[in-house]
Write a protein that holds these residues in place. Structure first.
Motif, PDB file in Angstrom:
ATOM      1  N   LEU A 163      74.849 -48.457  60.957  1.00  0.00           N
ATOM      2  CA  LEU A 163      74.348 -49.162  62.131  1.00  0.00           C
ATOM      3  C   LEU A 163      74.897 -50.584  62.221  1.00  0.00           C
ATOM      4  N   VAL A 164      75.068 -51.242  61.073  1.00  0.00           N
ATOM      5  CA  VAL A 164      75.527 -52.641  61.103  1.00  0.00           C
ATOM      6  C   VAL A 164      76.997 -52.771  60.716  1.00  0.00           C
ATOM      7  N   HIS A 165      77.726 -51.649  60.594  1.00  0.00           N
ATOM      8  CA  HIS A 165      79.138 -51.719  60.203  1.00  0.00           C
ATOM      9  C   HIS A 165      79.939 -52.495  61.245  1.00  0.00           C
ATOM     10  N   GLY A 166      80.645 -53.517  60.791  1.00  0.00           N
ATOM     11  CA  GLY A 166      81.482 -54.301  61.687  1.00  0.00           C
ATOM     12  C   GLY A 166      80.727 -55.257  62.586  1.00  0.00           C
ATOM     13  N   VAL A 167      79.414 -55.382  62.394  1.00  0.00           N
ATOM     14  CA  VAL A 167      78.603 -56.275  63.226  1.00  0.00           C
ATOM     15  C   VAL A 167      78.545 -57.646  62.563  1.00  0.00           C
ATOM     16  N   ASP A 168      78.738 -58.705  63.336  1.00  0.00           N
ATOM     17  CA  ASP A 168      78.727 -60.026  62.726  1.00  0.00           C
ATOM     18  C   ASP A 168      77.304 -60.430  62.343  1.00  0.00           C
ATOM     19  N   ASP A 169      77.222 -61.494  61.556  1.00  0.00           N
ATOM     20  CA  ASP A 169      75.957 -61.902  60.949  1.00  0.00           C
ATOM     21  C   ASP A 169      74.877 -62.186  61.985  1.00  0.00           C
ATOM     22  N   GLU A 170      75.280 -62.781  63.134  1.00  0.00           N
ATOM     23  CA  GLU A 170      74.297 -63.137  64.152  1.00  0.00           C
ATOM     24  C   GLU A 170      73.651 -61.919  64.793  1.00  0.00           C
ATOM     25  N   GLN A 171      74.386 -60.791  64.826  1.00  0.00           N
ATOM     26  CA  GLN A 171      73.896 -59.600  65.512  1.00  0.00           C
ATOM     27  C   GLN A 171      73.127 -58.645  64.598  1.00  0.00           C
ATOM     28  N   ARG A 172      73.288 -58.796  63.297  1.00  0.00           N
ATOM     29  CA  ARG A 172      72.675 -57.835  62.379  1.00  0.00           C
ATOM     30  C   ARG A 172      71.152 -57.726  62.538  1.00  0.00           C
ATOM     31  N   PRO A 173      70.418 -58.834  62.668  1.00  0.00           N
ATOM     32  CA  PRO A 173      68.965 -58.684  62.827  1.00  0.00           C
ATOM     33  C   PRO A 173      68.589 -57.843  64.036  1.00  0.00           C
ATOM     34  N   ALA A 174      69.326 -58.002  65.156  1.00  0.00           N
ATOM     35  CA  ALA A 174      69.005 -57.236  66.355  1.00  0.00           C
ATOM     36  C   ALA A 174      69.253 -55.745  66.144  1.00  0.00           C
ATOM     37  N   PHE A 175      70.370 -55.408  65.479  1.00  0.00           N
ATOM     38  CA  PHE A 175      70.673 -53.996  65.230  1.00  0.00           C
ATOM     39  C   PHE A 175      69.678 -53.375  64.259  1.00  0.00           C
ATOM     40  N   LEU A 176      69.370 -54.094  63.175  1.00  0.00           N
ATOM     41  CA  LEU A 176      68.402 -53.577  62.212  1.00  0.00           C
ATOM     42  C   LEU A 176      67.024 -53.439  62.836  1.00  0.00           C
ATOM     43  N   SER A 177      66.636 -54.399  63.672  1.00  0.00           N
ATOM     44  CA  SER A 177      65.329 -54.334  64.317  1.00  0.00           C
ATOM     45  C   SER A 177      65.249 -53.178  65.300  1.00  0.00           C
ATOM     46  N   ALA A 178      66.348 -52.926  66.020  1.00  0.00           N
ATOM     47  CA  ALA A 178      66.364 -51.781  66.936  1.00  0.00           C
ATOM     48  C   ALA A 178      66.166 -50.476  66.167  1.00  0.00           C
ATOM     49  N   GLY A 179      66.850 -50.356  65.014  1.00  0.00           N
ATOM     50  CA  GLY A 179      66.665 -49.174  64.185  1.00  0.00           C
ATOM     51  C   GLY A 179      65.245 -49.053  63.657  1.00  0.00           C
ATOM     52  N   ASN A 180      64.667 -50.182  63.214  1.00  0.00           N
ATOM     53  CA  ASN A 180      63.287 -50.163  62.718  1.00  0.00           C
ATOM     54  C   ASN A 180      62.301 -49.815  63.820  1.00  0.00           C
ATOM     55  N   ALA A 181      62.555 -50.303  65.033  1.00  0.00           N
ATOM     56  CA  ALA A 181      61.661 -49.983  66.153  1.00  0.00           C
ATOM     57  C   ALA A 181      61.692 -48.490  66.456  1.00  0.00           C
ATOM     58  N   ALA A 182      62.900 -47.912  66.475  1.00  0.00           N
ATOM     59  CA  ALA A 182      63.014 -46.474  66.711  1.00  0.00           C
ATOM     60  C   ALA A 182      62.321 -45.684  65.602  1.00  0.00           C
ATOM     61  N   LEU A 183      62.496 -46.126  64.363  1.00  0.00           N
ATOM     62  CA  LEU A 183      61.859 -45.472  63.217  1.00  0.00           C
ATOM     63  C   LEU A 183      60.344 -45.463  63.361  1.00  0.00           C
ATOM     64  N   ASN A 184      59.782 -46.609  63.687  1.00  0.00           N
ATOM     65  CA  ASN A 184      58.323 -46.702  63.780  1.00  0.00           C
ATOM     66  C   ASN A 184      57.777 -45.951  64.993  1.00  0.00           C
ATOM     67  N   ALA A 185      58.565 -45.881  66.070  1.00  0.00           N
ATOM     68  CA  ALA A 185      58.128 -45.092  67.222  1.00  0.00           C
ATOM     69  C   ALA A 185      58.015 -43.618  66.849  1.00  0.00           C
ATOM     70  N   GLY A 186      59.006 -43.105  66.101  1.00  0.00           N
ATOM     71  CA  GLY A 186      58.932 -41.725  65.652  1.00  0.00           C
ATOM     72  C   GLY A 186      57.777 -41.492  64.706  1.00  0.00           C
ATOM     73  N   MET A 187      57.548 -42.426  63.799  1.00  0.00           N
ATOM     74  CA  MET A 187      56.440 -42.301  62.854  1.00  0.00           C
ATOM     75  C   MET A 187      55.093 -42.303  63.570  1.00  0.00           C
ATOM     76  N   ALA A 188      54.997 -43.055  64.658  1.00  0.00           N
ATOM     77  CA  ALA A 188      53.741 -43.123  65.394  1.00  0.00           C
ATOM     78  C   ALA A 188      53.471 -41.843  66.177  1.00  0.00           C
TER      79      ALA A 188
END
Length: 420
Positions: free
Chosen positions: A135-160
């Motif tokens: 998910l974060v391959h080739g993503v610069d440092d400034e963008q990594r939190p947004a990509f990781l957070s998007a993945g975490n949001a999707a994860l928690n939506a499925g868990m819910a």
């Protein structure tokens, strides 16, 4: 790129023109926990009531499964470093699909249900580090939190959503449910096989010679273990406490509120969390845990909701910042770093199960389980200062190889990989 969608990662943060593979991966970050949580949250009830296992046996099985699912991530990261991110995800999903298939056979022979549970947890352990790294391959440092957070949001939506969909069918019609989940995972596996390889496996044979903990960032590793240790007091024991004071339905509401907070708040706050000094993030995160655990001791329904919310807000800061800091400090590949952080999570969750269980039992025998939460809150204030002794420490990297000079792996070993 002028029409790139804005990400909920803080002021100015964006998700830069998500490609088709990344959109698919984010969709799977929702579908995989959706399918998993249609089954796994009900395992204690299924093994006990449907298959007739004793509670002691059920507890031992779930403890082993949890340890495998979390701590096994370090092997998933190492495998991804050796054979690549896409191939690791595909093999992990093959294992997980086989696990859900074994649940069907386990309806006739209970030992297979235990094997099925362990297989699904092994698949999860192998999959997540590679998933996050892709998910974060080739993503610069400034963008990594947004990509990781998007993945975490999707994860928690499925868990819910998973338990809400499957709840009526787990005990009444488990066969069709297991078949449907197995089919879902088979489709997801086929989709992953068509993903493009993201130029991974860049360490090749050199990475194979490194230890699993080589280059680990000691402070983020220890902070993650401590955060999961304290959080799993809430995760393991809130059910008993909440059902006793409210109801199982209200306990489900508390969990749903916690999931929704992660889905909404973490993407919105990801940019702020990234820019926050690490010491401040640790202080705010553990303070949130302490406040939430102390509020739970009140024991009323509003206190259960408020305590769960405060704990979740603290963890939103801790879990994301620890991952980002580990990525920043470590010379290892992203997949290995995520695997190391999963090992820390597993150790913390296991300690909470062992030590927390003893403490809860003592409080229960004393006739006042609210003391358990106050003691856990006190640990949130007393233990984090010990992390200061680990500041700046990183496990020694593997010896440099002259043949690696000028290669991406050599650049990474010297901390010069873009986006790190």
């Amino acid at each position: 790129m002028a029409d790139r969608p804005r990400a909920a990662g803080g002021p100015g943060a964006t998700l830069p023109g998500l490609s088709g593979p990344l959109r698919f991966l984010l969709l799977c970050s929702f579908l995989i926990p959706l399918g998993s949580f249609m089954v796994l949250p009900f395992m204690s009830v299924f093994l006990y009531e449907r298959l007739g296992m004793g509670l002691g046996t059920v507890g031992a099985v779930l403890a082993v499964a949890s340890l495998v699912q979390f701590s096994g991530g370090i092997f998933g990261g190492a495998l991804a470093d050796r054979i690549g991110l896409r191939r690791t995800m595909v093999w992990a999903l093959v294992v997980r699909t086989a696990g859900f298939g074994c649940f069907l056979l386990g309806l006739r022979w209970p030992p297979l249900a235990v094997a099925a549970l362990v297989l699904t947890c092994c698949g999860a352990a192998l999959y997540l580090p590679a998933n996050k790294a892709y998910l974060v391959h080739g993503v610069d440092d400034e963008q990594r939190p947004a990509f990781l957070s998007a993945g975490n949001a999707a994860l928690n939506a499925g868990m819910a959503m998973g338990p809400l969909i499957a709840g009526p069918f787990v005990l009444s019609s488990p066969g069709p449910l297991f078949l449907a989940v197995g089919a879902l995972f088979a489709l997801i596996t086929a989709g992953h096989a068509r993903l493009p390889a993201p130029g991974d496996g860049r360490r090749g044979a050199s990475a194979a010679g490194q230890g699993l903990l080589t280059g680990v960032s000691v402070l983020p590793f220890a902070a993650n273990a401590l955060a999961f240790y304290l959080y799993f007091h809430f995760q393991h024991y809130l059910a008993v406490y909440a059902v006793e004071r409210a109801s199982s339905r209200f306990y489900s509401v508390v969990l749903l509120v916690c999931f929704l907070l992660v889905i909404v708040v973490q993407p919105l706050a990801s940019g702020v969390i990234r820019g926050m000094p690490y010491a401040l993030a640790l202080a705010l995160g553990f303070a949130g845990l302490a406040a939430g655990l102390a509020v739970l001791a009140i024991g009323t329904r509003p206190a259960l909701l408020a305590g769960g919310a405060l704990i979740t807000l603290g963890d939103i800061v801790l879990f994301l910042k620890n991952d980002l800091e580990a990525l920043r400090r470590s010379p290892r590949s992203d997949a290995v770093v995520f695997g190391q952080q999963r090992l820390a999570a597993g150790l913390g969750a296991c300690a909470a199960g062992v030590l927390g269980g003893q403490l809860y039992g003592l409080a229960q025998r004393a006739g006042d389980t609210s003391r358990f939460w106050l003691l856990a809150a006190a640990q949130c204030l007393l233990l984090p200062p010990l992390l200061l002794t680990l500041r700046g420490r990183t496990a020694a990297p593997a010896p440099a190889d002259d043949d690696m000079e000028g290669t991406p792996a050599a650049d990474d070993a010297h901390g010069r990989v873009p986006g790190r």
